[in-house]
Design a protein around this motif. Structure first.
Motif, PDB file in Angstrom:
ATOM      1  N   MET A  25       0.816  -1.210   0.000  1.00  0.00           N
ATOM      2  CA  MET A  25       0.000   0.000   0.000  1.00  0.00           C
ATOM      3  C   MET A  25       0.854   1.266   0.000  1.00  0.00           C
ATOM      4  O   MET A  25       0.337   2.359  -0.184  1.00  0.00           O
ATOM      5  CB  MET A  25      -0.932   0.009   1.217  1.00  0.00           C
ATOM      6  N   SER A  26       2.165   1.121   0.188  1.00  0.00           N
ATOM      7  CA  SER A  26       3.021   2.300   0.218  1.00  0.00           C
ATOM      8  C   SER A  26       3.433   2.752  -1.181  1.00  0.00           C
ATOM      9  O   SER A  26       4.037   3.804  -1.332  1.00  0.00           O
ATOM     10  CB  SER A  26       4.257   2.033   1.066  1.00  0.00           C
ATOM     11  N   ALA A  27       3.123   1.958  -2.197  1.00  0.00           N
ATOM     12  CA  ALA A  27       3.438   2.349  -3.571  1.00  0.00           C
ATOM     13  C   ALA A  27       2.617   3.590  -3.940  1.00  0.00           C
ATOM     14  O   ALA A  27       1.541   3.821  -3.396  1.00  0.00           O
ATOM     15  CB  ALA A  27       3.125   1.197  -4.515  1.00  0.00           C
ATOM     16  N   LEU A  28       3.151   4.352  -4.862  1.00  0.00           N
ATOM     17  CA  LEU A  28       2.431   5.545  -5.285  1.00  0.00           C
ATOM     18  C   LEU A  28       1.078   5.175  -5.882  1.00  0.00           C
ATOM     19  O   LEU A  28       0.960   4.224  -6.651  1.00  0.00           O
ATOM     20  CB  LEU A  28       3.247   6.307  -6.326  1.00  0.00           C
ATOM     21  N   GLU A  29       0.079   5.921  -5.514  1.00  0.00           N
ATOM     22  CA  GLU A  29      -1.260   5.675  -6.042  1.00  0.00           C
ATOM     23  C   GLU A  29      -1.443   6.426  -7.355  1.00  0.00           C
ATOM     24  O   GLU A  29      -0.834   7.476  -7.564  1.00  0.00           O
ATOM     25  CB  GLU A  29      -2.312   6.164  -5.046  1.00  0.00           C
ATOM     26  N   PRO A  30      -2.300   5.900  -8.220  1.00  0.00           N
ATOM     27  CA  PRO A  30      -2.556   6.611  -9.469  1.00  0.00           C
ATOM     28  C   PRO A  30      -3.302   7.919  -9.188  1.00  0.00           C
ATOM     29  O   PRO A  30      -4.092   8.012  -8.250  1.00  0.00           O
ATOM     30  CB  PRO A  30      -3.429   5.637 -10.248  1.00  0.00           C
ATOM     31  N   VAL A  31      -3.017   8.909  -9.993  1.00  0.00           N
ATOM     32  CA  VAL A  31      -3.683  10.203  -9.862  1.00  0.00           C
ATOM     33  C   VAL A  31      -4.864  10.216 -10.824  1.00  0.00           C
ATOM     34  O   VAL A  31      -4.682  10.029 -12.026  1.00  0.00           O
ATOM     35  CB  VAL A  31      -2.713  11.358 -10.191  1.00  0.00           C
ATOM     36  N   PRO A  32      -6.074  10.408 -10.297  1.00  0.00           N
ATOM     37  CA  PRO A  32      -7.231  10.430 -11.188  1.00  0.00           C
ATOM     38  C   PRO A  32      -7.211  11.671 -12.082  1.00  0.00           C
ATOM     39  O   PRO A  32      -6.759  12.729 -11.671  1.00  0.00           O
ATOM     40  CB  PRO A  32      -8.435  10.465 -10.240  1.00  0.00           C
ATOM     41  N   ASN A  33      -7.683  11.510 -13.281  1.00  0.00           N
ATOM     42  CA  ASN A  33      -7.844  12.624 -14.205  1.00  0.00           C
ATOM     43  C   ASN A  33      -9.181  13.288 -13.848  1.00  0.00           C
ATOM     44  O   ASN A  33     -10.238  12.795 -14.208  1.00  0.00           O
ATOM     45  CB  ASN A  33      -7.849  12.098 -15.644  1.00  0.00           C
ATOM     46  N   ARG A  62     -13.020  10.308  -5.558  1.00  0.00           N
ATOM     47  CA  ARG A  62     -13.836  10.632  -4.377  1.00  0.00           C
ATOM     48  C   ARG A  62     -14.151   9.375  -3.574  1.00  0.00           C
ATOM     49  O   ARG A  62     -14.068   9.368  -2.344  1.00  0.00           O
ATOM     50  CB  ARG A  62     -15.122  11.343  -4.801  1.00  0.00           C
ATOM     51  N   GLN A  63     -14.514   8.302  -4.277  1.00  0.00           N
ATOM     52  CA  GLN A  63     -14.810   7.038  -3.594  1.00  0.00           C
ATOM     53  C   GLN A  63     -13.596   6.543  -2.822  1.00  0.00           C
ATOM     54  O   GLN A  63     -13.718   6.048  -1.698  1.00  0.00           O
ATOM     55  CB  GLN A  63     -15.227   5.976  -4.608  1.00  0.00           C
ATOM     56  N   ARG A  64     -12.421   6.688  -3.429  1.00  0.00           N
ATOM     57  CA  ARG A  64     -11.193   6.225  -2.774  1.00  0.00           C
ATOM     58  C   ARG A  64     -10.942   7.007  -1.481  1.00  0.00           C
ATOM     59  O   ARG A  64     -10.613   6.419  -0.456  1.00  0.00           O
ATOM     60  CB  ARG A  64     -10.019   6.389  -3.733  1.00  0.00           C
ATOM     61  N   GLU A  65     -11.126   8.320  -1.518  1.00  0.00           N
ATOM     62  CA  GLU A  65     -10.888   9.127  -0.319  1.00  0.00           C
ATOM     63  C   GLU A  65     -11.927   8.842   0.762  1.00  0.00           C
ATOM     64  O   GLU A  65     -11.605   8.820   1.952  1.00  0.00           O
ATOM     65  CB  GLU A  65     -10.846  10.610  -0.670  1.00  0.00           C
ATOM     66  N   GLU A  66     -13.179   8.611   0.372  1.00  0.00           N
ATOM     67  CA  GLU A  66     -14.215   8.250   1.351  1.00  0.00           C
ATOM     68  C   GLU A  66     -13.894   6.895   1.989  1.00  0.00           C
ATOM     69  O   GLU A  66     -14.058   6.711   3.201  1.00  0.00           O
ATOM     70  CB  GLU A  66     -15.585   8.211   0.678  1.00  0.00           C
ATOM     71  N   ALA A  67     -13.427   5.949   1.174  1.00  0.00           N
ATOM     72  CA  ALA A  67     -13.065   4.627   1.693  1.00  0.00           C
ATOM     73  C   ALA A  67     -11.870   4.738   2.638  1.00  0.00           C
ATOM     74  O   ALA A  67     -11.840   4.096   3.692  1.00  0.00           O
ATOM     75  CB  ALA A  67     -12.740   3.677   0.539  1.00  0.00           C
ATOM     76  N   ARG A  68     -10.898   5.563   2.290  1.00  0.00           N
ATOM     77  CA  ARG A  68      -9.736   5.739   3.155  1.00  0.00           C
ATOM     78  C   ARG A  68     -10.149   6.338   4.497  1.00  0.00           C
ATOM     79  O   ARG A  68      -9.651   5.937   5.545  1.00  0.00           O
ATOM     80  CB  ARG A  68      -8.701   6.638   2.480  1.00  0.00           C
ATOM     81  N   ALA A  69     -11.106   7.269   4.483  1.00  0.00           N
ATOM     82  CA  ALA A  69     -11.570   7.910   5.716  1.00  0.00           C
ATOM     83  C   ALA A  69     -12.213   6.889   6.659  1.00  0.00           C
ATOM     84  O   ALA A  69     -12.130   7.033   7.876  1.00  0.00           O
ATOM     85  CB  ALA A  69     -12.542   9.028   5.391  1.00  0.00           C
ATOM     86  N   ARG A  70     -12.858   5.872   6.099  1.00  0.00           N
ATOM     87  CA  ARG A  70     -13.478   4.848   6.957  1.00  0.00           C
ATOM     88  C   ARG A  70     -12.590   3.612   7.092  1.00  0.00           C
ATOM     89  O   ARG A  70     -13.027   2.564   7.561  1.00  0.00           O
ATOM     90  CB  ARG A  70     -14.877   4.498   6.467  1.00  0.00           C
ATOM     91  N   GLN A  71     -11.326   3.764   6.654  1.00  0.00           N
ATOM     92  CA  GLN A  71     -10.305   2.719   6.763  1.00  0.00           C
ATOM     93  C   GLN A  71     -10.688   1.431   6.031  1.00  0.00           C
ATOM     94  O   GLN A  71     -10.368   0.327   6.474  1.00  0.00           O
ATOM     95  CB  GLN A  71      -9.957   2.450   8.225  1.00  0.00           C
ATOM     96  N   ASP A  72     -11.346   1.576   4.913  1.00  0.00           N
ATOM     97  CA  ASP A  72     -11.737   0.453   4.056  1.00  0.00           C
ATOM     98  C   ASP A  72     -10.679   0.312   2.957  1.00  0.00           C
ATOM     99  O   ASP A  72     -10.857   0.771   1.835  1.00  0.00           O
ATOM    100  CB  ASP A  72     -13.123   0.721   3.461  1.00  0.00           C
ATOM    101  N   MET A  73      -9.559  -0.299   3.320  1.00  0.00           N
ATOM    102  CA  MET A  73      -8.423  -0.362   2.403  1.00  0.00           C
ATOM    103  C   MET A  73      -8.673  -1.280   1.207  1.00  0.00           C
ATOM    104  O   MET A  73      -8.042  -1.123   0.170  1.00  0.00           O
ATOM    105  CB  MET A  73      -7.163  -0.774   3.160  1.00  0.00           C
ATOM    106  N   ALA A  74      -9.599  -2.208   1.320  1.00  0.00           N
ATOM    107  CA  ALA A  74      -9.937  -3.063   0.175  1.00  0.00           C
ATOM    108  C   ALA A  74     -10.565  -2.208  -0.925  1.00  0.00           C
ATOM    109  O   ALA A  74     -10.221  -2.346  -2.105  1.00  0.00           O
ATOM    110  CB  ALA A  74     -10.887  -4.175   0.593  1.00  0.00           C
ATOM    111  N   THR A  75     -11.458  -1.299  -0.548  1.00  0.00           N
ATOM    112  CA  THR A  75     -12.088  -0.422  -1.534  1.00  0.00           C
ATOM    113  C   THR A  75     -11.082   0.588  -2.077  1.00  0.00           C
ATOM    114  O   THR A  75     -11.105   0.909  -3.264  1.00  0.00           O
ATOM    115  CB  THR A  75     -13.312   0.283  -0.931  1.00  0.00           C
ATOM    116  N   VAL A  76     -10.168   1.069  -1.233  1.00  0.00           N
ATOM    117  CA  VAL A  76      -9.106   1.965  -1.698  1.00  0.00           C
ATOM    118  C   VAL A  76      -8.306   1.261  -2.799  1.00  0.00           C
ATOM    119  O   VAL A  76      -8.053   1.826  -3.866  1.00  0.00           O
ATOM    120  CB  VAL A  76      -8.182   2.389  -0.534  1.00  0.00           C
TER     121      VAL A  76
END
Length: 65
Positions: free
Chosen positions: A14-22, A33-47
């Motif tokens: 998970m420490s690898a650079l994440e893709p930047v959405p266009n 947006r979905q990724r950031e919402e998932a990260r806020a609730r610590q749902d790393m599978a969805t991230v």
């Protein structure tokens, strides 16, 4: 025979650079947006799922000529 009692240290995938959405693309912006919402609730599978979808989402490259 090698000593197999030593600890093994693995890198954190998970420490690898994440893709930047266009963000000019509705699909990528939504996934971002979905990724950031998932990260806020610590749902790393969805991230992780969002990262895969962002990487795979096709964009036509713009030609400058």
């Amino acid at each position: 025979m090698p000593d197999l009692t030593e600890a093994v240290y693995l890198s954190d995938p998970m420490s690898a650079l994440e893709p930047v959405p266009n963000f000019s693309c509705d699909v990528c912006a939504s996934l971002g947006r979905q990724r950031e919402e998932a990260r806020a609730r610590q749902d790393m599978a969805t991230v992780s799922d969002c990262n895969v979808e962002i990487r795979r989402h096709p964009h036509k490259e713009r030609r400058t000529s």
